[in-house]
Design a protein around this motif. Sequence first.
Motif, PDB file in Angstrom:
ATOM      1  N   LEU A  91      70.867  42.279  15.162  1.00 53.27           N
ATOM      2  CA  LEU A  91      71.055  41.260  14.118  1.00 53.27           C
ATOM      3  C   LEU A  91      70.646  39.862  14.579  1.00 53.27           C
ATOM      4  CD1 LEU A  91      74.330  42.192  12.202  1.00 53.27           C
ATOM      5  CD2 LEU A  91      71.969  42.614  11.594  1.00 53.27           C
ATOM      6  N   LEU A 143      77.866  33.779   9.901  1.00 46.39           N
ATOM      7  CA  LEU A 143      76.845  33.888   8.865  1.00 46.39           C
ATOM      8  C   LEU A 143      75.555  33.199   9.277  1.00 46.39           C
ATOM      9  CD1 LEU A 143      76.339  34.932   5.978  1.00 46.39           C
ATOM     10  CD2 LEU A 143      76.693  32.591   5.250  1.00 46.39           C
ATOM     11  N   VAL A 150      68.028  37.028  10.805  1.00 49.74           N
ATOM     12  CA  VAL A 150      67.181  37.642   9.780  1.00 49.74           C
ATOM     13  C   VAL A 150      65.839  36.926   9.715  1.00 49.74           C
ATOM     14  CG1 VAL A 150      66.891  37.937   7.304  1.00 49.74           C
ATOM     15  CG2 VAL A 150      69.050  38.489   8.357  1.00 49.74           C
ATOM     16  N   LEU A 317      79.516  50.665   9.749  1.00 45.59           N
ATOM     17  CA  LEU A 317      79.351  49.239   9.577  1.00 45.59           C
ATOM     18  C   LEU A 317      79.981  48.779   8.273  1.00 45.59           C
ATOM     19  CD1 LEU A 317      77.868  47.491  11.466  1.00 45.59           C
ATOM     20  CD2 LEU A 317      75.924  47.574   9.959  1.00 45.59           C
ATOM     21  N   LEU A 321      82.886  46.116   7.710  1.00 45.16           N
ATOM     22  CA  LEU A 321      82.765  44.943   6.841  1.00 45.16           C
ATOM     23  C   LEU A 321      83.911  44.907   5.853  1.00 45.16           C
ATOM     24  CD1 LEU A 321      79.068  44.523   5.726  1.00 45.16           C
ATOM     25  CD2 LEU A 321      80.488  42.922   6.962  1.00 45.16           C
ATOM     26  N   LYS A 322      84.119  46.064   5.226  1.00 42.18           N
ATOM     27  CA  LYS A 322      85.142  46.169   4.201  1.00 42.18           C
ATOM     28  C   LYS A 322      86.492  45.748   4.789  1.00 42.18           C
ATOM     29  CE  LYS A 322      85.759  47.709  -0.024  1.00 42.18           C
ATOM     30  NZ  LYS A 322      85.309  46.889  -1.106  1.00 42.18           N
ATOM     31  N   TYR A 325      86.675  42.059   5.379  1.00 44.92           N
ATOM     32  CA  TYR A 325      86.879  41.344   4.123  1.00 44.92           C
ATOM     33  C   TYR A 325      88.339  41.436   3.711  1.00 44.92           C
ATOM     34  CZ  TYR A 325      81.818  41.442   3.546  1.00 44.92           C
ATOM     35  OH  TYR A 325      80.493  41.294   3.714  1.00 44.92           O
ATOM     36  N   VAL A 330      86.117  37.194   6.831  1.00 40.93           N
ATOM     37  CA  VAL A 330      84.953  36.403   6.435  1.00 40.93           C
ATOM     38  C   VAL A 330      85.251  35.699   5.115  1.00 40.93           C
ATOM     39  CG1 VAL A 330      82.518  36.430   5.914  1.00 40.93           C
ATOM     40  CG2 VAL A 330      83.443  38.035   7.548  1.00 40.93           C
TER      41      VAL A 330
ATOM     42  N   ASN C  86      74.516  30.215  -3.688  1.00 37.08           N
ATOM     43  CA  ASN C  86      74.098  30.081  -2.300  1.00 37.08           C
ATOM     44  C   ASN C  86      72.590  29.925  -2.254  1.00 37.08           C
ATOM     45  OD1 ASN C  86      73.333  30.568   0.415  1.00 37.08           O
ATOM     46  ND2 ASN C  86      75.317  31.510   0.736  1.00 37.08           N
ATOM     47  N   LEU C 148      79.877  46.279  -4.672  1.00 37.59           N
ATOM     48  CA  LEU C 148      81.175  46.923  -4.465  1.00 37.59           C
ATOM     49  C   LEU C 148      81.725  46.639  -3.073  1.00 37.59           C
ATOM     50  CD1 LEU C 148      80.780  50.391  -6.191  1.00 37.59           C
ATOM     51  CD2 LEU C 148      82.051  48.387  -6.961  1.00 37.59           C
ATOM     52  N   VAL C 149      80.852  46.777  -2.071  1.00 38.84           N
ATOM     53  CA  VAL C 149      81.329  46.578  -0.703  1.00 38.84           C
ATOM     54  C   VAL C 149      81.785  45.139  -0.504  1.00 38.84           C
ATOM     55  CG1 VAL C 149      80.651  46.544   1.721  1.00 38.84           C
ATOM     56  CG2 VAL C 149      79.966  48.440   0.278  1.00 38.84           C
ATOM     57  N   SER C 150      81.104  44.200  -1.165  1.00 40.65           N
ATOM     58  CA  SER C 150      81.541  42.807  -0.968  1.00 40.65           C
ATOM     59  C   SER C 150      82.779  42.489  -1.774  1.00 40.65           C
ATOM     60  CB  SER C 150      80.436  41.806  -1.277  1.00 40.65           C
ATOM     61  OG  SER C 150      79.363  42.375  -1.899  1.00 40.65           O
ATOM     62  N   GLY C 151      83.396  43.487  -2.395  1.00 42.36           N
ATOM     63  CA  GLY C 151      84.712  43.272  -2.977  1.00 42.36           C
ATOM     64  C   GLY C 151      84.716  43.131  -4.481  1.00 42.36           C
ATOM     65  N   LEU C 158      79.408  34.450   0.162  1.00 40.18           N
ATOM     66  CA  LEU C 158      79.169  34.689   1.580  1.00 40.18           C
ATOM     67  C   LEU C 158      79.163  36.177   1.905  1.00 40.18           C
ATOM     68  CD1 LEU C 158      79.421  32.613   4.197  1.00 40.18           C
ATOM     69  CD2 LEU C 158      81.379  34.055   4.571  1.00 40.18           C
ATOM     70  N   ARG C 159      80.186  36.867   1.395  1.00 36.58           N
ATOM     71  CA  ARG C 159      80.280  38.304   1.642  1.00 36.58           C
ATOM     72  C   ARG C 159      79.074  39.024   1.073  1.00 36.58           C
ATOM     73  NH1 ARG C 159      86.463  39.741   0.061  1.00 36.58           N
ATOM     74  NH2 ARG C 159      87.438  38.396   1.583  1.00 36.58           N
ATOM     75  N   ILE C 161      76.068  38.057   0.716  1.00 38.35           N
ATOM     76  CA  ILE C 161      74.869  37.923   1.538  1.00 38.35           C
ATOM     77  C   ILE C 161      75.000  38.724   2.825  1.00 38.35           C
ATOM     78  CG2 ILE C 161      73.581  36.279   2.923  1.00 38.35           C
ATOM     79  CD1 ILE C 161      73.705  34.379   0.707  1.00 38.35           C
ATOM     80  N   LEU C 162      76.164  38.643   3.435  1.00 40.53           N
ATOM     81  CA  LEU C 162      76.390  39.369   4.685  1.00 40.53           C
ATOM     82  C   LEU C 162      76.195  40.873   4.474  1.00 40.53           C
ATOM     83  CD1 LEU C 162      77.094  38.371   7.402  1.00 40.53           C
ATOM     84  CD2 LEU C 162      79.480  38.814   6.948  1.00 40.53           C
ATOM     85  N   THR C 163      76.815  41.387   3.412  1.00 42.27           N
ATOM     86  CA  THR C 163      76.679  42.807   3.119  1.00 42.27           C
ATOM     87  C   THR C 163      75.223  43.147   2.849  1.00 42.27           C
ATOM     88  OG1 THR C 163      78.759  42.495   1.957  1.00 42.27           O
ATOM     89  CG2 THR C 163      77.756  44.653   1.816  1.00 42.27           C
ATOM     90  N   VAL C 165      72.486  41.676   3.904  1.00 39.42           N
ATOM     91  CA  VAL C 165      71.682  41.656   5.124  1.00 39.42           C
ATOM     92  C   VAL C 165      71.825  42.987   5.860  1.00 39.42           C
ATOM     93  CG1 VAL C 165      71.596  40.675   7.427  1.00 39.42           C
ATOM     94  CG2 VAL C 165      71.694  39.181   5.465  1.00 39.42           C
ATOM     95  N   ILE C 166      73.044  43.473   5.913  1.00 36.08           N
ATOM     96  CA  ILE C 166      73.269  44.705   6.665  1.00 36.08           C
ATOM     97  C   ILE C 166      72.670  45.897   5.936  1.00 36.08           C
ATOM     98  CG2 ILE C 166      75.111  46.259   7.399  1.00 36.08           C
ATOM     99  CD1 ILE C 166      76.527  43.700   8.378  1.00 36.08           C
TER     100      ILE C 166
END
Lengths: 330, 271, 341
Positions: A91, A143, A150, A317, A321-322, A325, A330, C86, C148-151, C158-159, C161-163, C165-166
Motif C-alpha cells: 500500500l 489515509l 496509491v 482485509l 476494515l469493518k 470502522y 478510522v 472529498n 456496504l463495507v464502509s458502513g 473517509l471510509r 475511499i479507504l475501502t 482503495v483496498i
Amino acid sequence: MITVHNKKRALFIVTLSALIPVLSLMVGVEFLTPLDLWQLITQEGDRVQRIVFWELRLPRILIACFVGAALATAGGVMQGITRNALASPDLTGVVAGSSCMIVILTSLFSIDAQWFPLAGISGGLIAGALTFALAWKNGLMPLRVILAGVAISSVCIASMTGFLIFSGAEAGDLFFWLAGGIAGRGWMQLEQTFAWVLIPLFLSILLTQRFRVLLLDDAIGQSLGIAVSLWRLIFMLLAVIMTAGAVTLAGPVGFVGLVVPHITRKLLPEQSVLWLPLNALVGSGLLLGADILARLPILAQEIPLGVVMSLIGAPWLLWLLKRQYRTGGV
Amino acid sequence: MSLMLEQVQLGYGGSTIIEDISVVIPDKKITTLIGPNGCGKSTLLKSLAGLLKPMKGSVSLKGKALEQWSRKALAFEVAMLPQKPTAPEGICVKALVEYGRFPYQGILGGQSQNDKDVVAWAMAQTGISELAERSVNALSGGQQQRVWIAMAIAQQSRILLLDEPTTFLDWGHQLEVLELLTKLNLEQELTVVMSLHDLNQAAQFSDHILVMEQGGLITEGSPADAISPKILANVFNVDADVEIRGNNRPYFLARGSIQAADQNLLAGVTP
Amino acid sequence: MRLNIHRYKVIYGLLILAIASGLVCSLIYGAATLSLDQVVHAMFSQGGEHSDRVVWNMRLPRAVLACLVGLHFALSGLILQTLTRNPLADAGIMGINAGAGLAAISVVVGAALLPFGSGIYSQGGQVLTWLPIAALTGGCITAILVYLVSGAGQMTPLRLILTGVIFAAVFNALATGLLALWGQAHTETVVAWLAGSLHGRNWLHLWILLPWTVLGLIGVVFCLRPLELIRLHDDQVQCLGVNIRFWRLVVVLLATLLASSAVAVAGPIGFVGLIVPHIARKIAPVSFKQQLMLTGGIGALLVMTADLVGRVSVAPFELPVGILCALLGVPAFLYLLRKNP
C-alpha cells in the motif's frame, strides 16, 4: 501479558507453520507421500521423484518461505515505526516501485537477473521515500499514507506498463512475473537473492530491542538516549531491502505485509521480543499455504500466486476494515 | 396537534442514549433544551426531525408517527439547522438560501416567482440581503449563522429545530441570533426548538425549558419554574444564586462548582 | 451576474474551439500525417482512397470515442467527489474501475478459454457487445460492496475511499493474475488494455458506448438537484425532503454506470475523473451546473488530447492514453493531497 489462551493459539500457529512446509513438499502434480519424502531424504529414491523433490519442490518452498517472511516482517516493521495499522509494502508503493525499476531496467538495458535485487531496492527506496515524504504533514495520517501510496503506485504502474509495451519479446515473461508467482524459480534465483532477504531479516530481528523503543512515543525514545529518527530510517531501509528482495524472487505479491502483522498482534503484544520473528514465521506459513493452493492441479496451469494471495487476503482485509470502522478506528 | 414524544427510547447502533422521554413541544413557542454535554440534547433534536427512528415509543406530528410521513411532506413541517452545517465550497449566499426551496420544486429545479419572493423575504428577515452575492465561507461566523437560518426559514416550515445555534459565535452575535429567532417566533408564529448552553440566554429567550441529564428529562416548564438552584446543583454541579427579574425571567449567577462529595450534602440542605 | 454570464460564454466558446481543433488535429496527425485537404475529402466522400479509410474508419471514431470516454470518466469523478465531499475521490481510487475491468476481463478470458467462446476481444463483436454490461455489473457490485463495507448508512467519506482503495488493489491483482493465466500470446493486447487504451477502436465501439452516454447524461440531469443538496449536512439534506440514503445509492450507481461503460471500451483510464472536476471548480466556483458542463467538456478535451499525444509522440508505437493520463494526473493528485487537510 501472554495469557494461556494466547499460548494455545501461538502453539497452534507454530505447529501449523511447521506442518505446512511438509504438506507443501507433498502436494503437486506429482504427489509424494510422507514415506516417499523420508526415503528421498535418507536414501536415494525414484529418479523422477528425486528431481521433483530436490530441484523443484525444495527450492520453491524455500523461496516461498523467504518471500513470506520478508514481506510479513517488512509489513510489521513499517506498521510499527509509522504507528499506522495500514502501512505495508504494497500500500505504500514500495512493491510497485521495486517492480517498476526492475521492468524499466530490464527493458532498457536487458540487465541480468543478478542485478534485479539492486534495481528493486533502488526502486523501492525511491517510491517508499516519495510516499512518506508526500504523506508527511505533522505526522503520518493513515489515509494520507494510503493515498500517497496509491498515487506513487499509479505512476510506477503506468511507467512500467509503458515500458512493458515496448519491451516486446520479454513482455510475456515479465508479465507473468508481475502477476506474482514462484513457479519455475529454482536454486539459481535463490542463490542470487537470498542474501538480500535474509540479512535484513536477521538484522531487524537482532535489533528488535531498538524496534520496541520506536513503538513508543518519540519523546520516550529520545529520553532513553536513542536517536529515534535515525533508527526509524534504518528500519525503513531494512524493510525496503527485504521487500525488494521478495519482489525480485516472486514478483509483487500483495496483502502478506498488510495482513500478517494484524494476525500476530492477536497472538503476542507488539512489544514482545518475539513479535518480529513471529511475523516472519506466520508470513512464511501463509505464503506456503497460498503456494500449495496455487499449484493444486485445478486448472491446466498454475494459478499465479498473486491471485491466490488476493483471494485469501481480501476477505481478511475487509473483515479488518469493518472491525476498525466498528471500533471507530478510522 | 403538535410535535410530541411518547415514551421514547433513542440510541445509535446498540447503545441507548435516551431512556423513556415523553414531551409535548408547545406550538408557536420557543422551547429550549438545556443540560450538560452528552445528556442527549442533539439526539433528541434529531428524533424530533425524524432523522432517528426511536427504538421504543413514538415521535409524532399531528397525531401521525414521523416514520409514516414522507420525507418531502415532513419538509413542509420541520426544518433543522445542525450544529456544524457545511457550506459547499465557493457557494454564494443567495444560492444557499435558495436550497431551502427544494421541497417546493420538481426534480429538475426551476424557480417559480413565489420561490424567488420567499428567498428575498428570508434574506430580508435575517438581514443578509446585501450579502446575496458574497461567498458563504468568506463571511463571519454570525453572518454565516444568519445565512443558515435564512435557508431554514425559506423552507417555510412551521417548526424550526436548531442544535446549539450560538456555540461558535461571540457574545454579540449570539444575542443577534436569539433575537432573530424571537422575532420570527412572534411575527411568523414559528415554533422554535433549540439547545443552548448559556442558561441566562435560555431563560431570557424561551417560553418553555426542558432540562435533561444523562438521557432523561429532569423537569420542564417556564424558565422560572424549570430552573431552580436545586436543579442547577444536581444537573450542572453548580452552586448558583437565582434572581427573578422583570417578566418573570430568572437570572443566574454562579458562585462556584460543586464537587461530587458536597453534592449530597447540598441537595439535603437547599430547599 | 451579467459579467459572469459573459465570462461563461467566452469560456464555453474557447472550450468548443479547443475540442474542435483537437478533433481536426486527431484526424490529421497519426502514423502518417495527412493534409487538411485529404481530411476534408475523406469526410465528404466515404471509401475511395486509402487516406479516406484511415480518417473515416479509424481516426474519426477513435477521436469521438476519446471524447465520450473523457466525458464519462470526468463526470463520474465530479459526481463521486460531490457525494463523498472529498476532493480526492474518483472511480479509479474507489475501486469501481478495477471492478469493472475485472468483470470485463473475466468475460473476455472466459470467452476465449471456454469451448463455446466466440473468439478474443479484438475480433469478436459478440463478446464486445456484452462488455459494457459485464463491466457495469462488475462496477455496480464493487460500488455496492464498497458502500456496504464502509458502513452503508453510517459511512463516512473517509471510509468510502479507504475501502475503495483496498478493493481496487484486490481487483487489480486478480485481473493481472487472470490475464497471466490466459497465456502469453495475448500479453501485448492485454497490457495495453489494462493501462487504458483506445488502440484499434472503431465505429462499433462508439455505437456500443453511445447508448450508455445518453443514459448517463439523462441520469445526470435527474440527479443534479439532489447532488447539489447532498453537499450540505446530512441532517439538513433530509429535512429538505431528500431521502439521502436513496439518492446516495442512485448517485453512486450513476457514477458507476458512467465509469464502467467507459472502462468496457477503453480500459481503466485513471485520474481523469480526479483532476478535471478541480479544473472545472476553479473556473466556475459557484454554480454546480456550470461545473458539471465544464467537467464534461474538459474531460473530453483532455482524453482526446492525451490520445493524440500518445499516438504521435512515439510513432510508429503508441503510448496508451491511460499511461499519459496517469503521468499527468498523479502530480495533480499529489498536489491536492498536500493541499488538503
